[in-house]
Design a protein around this motif. Structure first.
Motif, short mmCIF file in Angstrom:
data_model
loop_
_atom_site.label_atom_id
_atom_site.label_comp_id
_atom_site.label_asym_id
_atom_site.label_seq_id
_atom_site.Cartn_x
_atom_site.Cartn_y
_atom_site.Cartn_z
N UNK A 196 2.79 -12.94 16.67
CA UNK A 196 2.04 -13.72 15.68
C UNK A 196 0.71 -13.06 15.38
N UNK A 197 0.00 -12.61 16.41
CA UNK A 197 -1.28 -11.93 16.20
C UNK A 197 -1.09 -10.63 15.42
N UNK A 198 0.01 -9.94 15.69
CA UNK A 198 0.29 -8.68 14.97
C UNK A 198 0.40 -8.94 13.48
N UNK A 199 1.08 -10.05 13.11
CA UNK A 199 1.19 -10.41 11.70
C UNK A 199 -0.16 -10.70 11.08
N UNK A 200 -1.03 -11.39 11.83
CA UNK A 200 -2.37 -11.69 11.32
C UNK A 200 -3.20 -10.42 11.20
N UNK A 201 -3.08 -9.54 12.17
CA UNK A 201 -3.79 -8.26 12.09
C UNK A 201 -3.32 -7.46 10.89
N UNK A 202 -2.01 -7.47 10.65
CA UNK A 202 -1.46 -6.71 9.53
C UNK A 202 -2.03 -7.21 8.21
N UNK A 203 -2.09 -8.53 8.05
CA UNK A 203 -2.63 -9.10 6.82
C UNK A 203 -4.14 -8.83 6.70
N UNK A 204 -4.85 -8.88 7.83
CA UNK A 204 -6.29 -8.61 7.79
C UNK A 204 -6.56 -7.14 7.46
N UNK A 205 -5.78 -6.22 8.05
CA UNK A 205 -5.94 -4.80 7.72
C UNK A 205 -5.69 -4.56 6.25
N UNK A 206 -4.69 -5.23 5.70
CA UNK A 206 -4.40 -5.09 4.27
C UNK A 206 -5.57 -5.58 3.43
N UNK A 207 -6.16 -6.72 3.82
CA UNK A 207 -7.32 -7.24 3.09
C UNK A 207 -8.51 -6.29 3.18
N UNK A 208 -8.71 -5.71 4.35
CA UNK A 208 -9.83 -4.77 4.52
C UNK A 208 -9.62 -3.54 3.64
N UNK A 209 -8.40 -3.04 3.58
CA UNK A 209 -8.12 -1.88 2.74
C UNK A 209 -8.26 -2.21 1.25
N UNK A 210 -7.82 -3.41 0.87
CA UNK A 210 -8.01 -3.82 -0.53
C UNK A 210 -9.49 -3.90 -0.88
N UNK A 211 -10.28 -4.45 0.04
CA UNK A 211 -11.72 -4.59 -0.20
C UNK A 211 -12.39 -3.23 -0.32
N UNK A 212 -12.09 -2.33 0.62
CA UNK A 212 -12.69 -0.99 0.57
C UNK A 212 -12.18 -0.23 -0.63
N UNK A 213 -10.87 -0.34 -0.89
CA UNK A 213 -10.28 0.34 -2.04
C UNK A 213 -10.90 -0.11 -3.35
N UNK A 214 -11.24 -1.38 -3.44
CA UNK A 214 -11.90 -1.90 -4.64
C UNK A 214 -13.28 -1.27 -4.81
N UNK A 215 -14.02 -1.15 -3.72
CA UNK A 215 -15.35 -0.52 -3.77
C UNK A 215 -15.25 0.96 -4.14
N UNK A 216 -14.11 1.59 -3.76
CA UNK A 216 -13.90 3.01 -4.06
C UNK A 216 -13.19 3.23 -5.40
N UNK A 217 -12.90 2.14 -6.12
CA UNK A 217 -12.17 2.20 -7.39
C UNK A 217 -10.78 2.79 -7.24
N UNK A 218 -10.12 2.49 -6.13
CA UNK A 218 -8.74 2.94 -5.93
C UNK A 218 -7.81 1.96 -6.64
N UNK A 219 -7.06 2.47 -7.60
CA UNK A 219 -6.13 1.64 -8.36
C UNK A 219 -4.68 2.03 -8.06
N UNK A 220 -4.44 3.33 -7.93
CA UNK A 220 -3.07 3.78 -7.68
C UNK A 220 -3.07 4.96 -6.71
N UNK A 221 -1.88 5.51 -6.48
CA UNK A 221 -1.70 6.60 -5.51
C UNK A 221 -2.49 7.85 -5.89
N UNK A 222 -2.63 8.08 -7.20
CA UNK A 222 -3.39 9.25 -7.66
C UNK A 222 -4.85 9.15 -7.22
N UNK A 223 -5.41 7.93 -7.28
CA UNK A 223 -6.79 7.73 -6.82
C UNK A 223 -6.91 8.02 -5.33
#
Length: 201
Positions: A138-165
């Protein structure tokens, strides 16, 4: 195990983290919590039914990171609106959907980030300050979702939209001020990928 998750017998996952890695993940999770904001004020005398049907916002957040974390359901990039009437209808559907789902989505993301912080705070550091983090399924699932949110947040600050970015990030010179954020983004991606592998049947 250093630097990547491995499956535990009976379910769950484990990863060896050094003192710096623990500090980075915890700091990012705290920042994510601050960005998402507190939950609705708890009132012991509140009507449970009223709380159940509490409405959230109907408009997208102004912060681009929050817009990435809480996107519109019926409009946005990749969704063709067609005529102005269709665009208006899509906006109305998105607003209605957001009004009844965003509070729950925020609560879920908040709980995932809190699980990350609590599990890191519960570690017993070794002599070098590092530790082995062991997570239940259960914790692994929560960590997975949190890591995804962290990457989305950082990716947004870096203007990452797709694989090319993302490919461009690998070629940033060391003197680029975005380099530390890029390194965190790529490292979290590696952690996320190995955690997904541990959860696959």
């Amino acid at each position: 195990m250093p630097g990547h998750f491995e499956p535990l017998p009976g379910g769950g996952a484990a990863v060896a983290l050094d003192e710096v890695e623990i500090s980075i993940i915890r700091s990012l999770a705290v920042q994510l919590l601050e960005l998402i904001g507190p939950g609705p004020a708890e009132d012991a005398s509140a009507d449970p039914l009223a709380e159940l049907f509490a409405e959230g916002p109907s408009e997208p957040p102004s912060d681009p990171v929050l817009r990435r974390l809480f996107p519109d359901a019926y409009s946005g990039p990749g969704v063709e609106a067609g005529s102005p009437e269709q665009a208006e209808e899509q906006h109305a559907h998105s607003a209605e959907f957001r009004r009844f789902t965003e509070n729950d989505l925020r609560a879920g993301k908040r709980e995932n980030a809190l699980t990350v912080i609590r599990s890191l705070d519960g570690l017993t550091p070794g002599r070098d300050g590092g530790a082995v983090l062991e997570l239940t399924t259960a914790q692994s699932g929560q960590w997975l979702r949190a890591l995804n949110d962290l990457r989305l947040a950082i990716g947004s600050r870096l203007d990452v939209v797709d694989e090319e970015d993302t490919d461009l990030l690998y070629r940033l010179p060391d003197e680029d001020p975005r380099k530390p954020m890029v390194m965190a983004y790529l490292w979290l991606g590696g952690l996320q990928e190995t955690l997904v592998e541990t959860l696959m049947p």
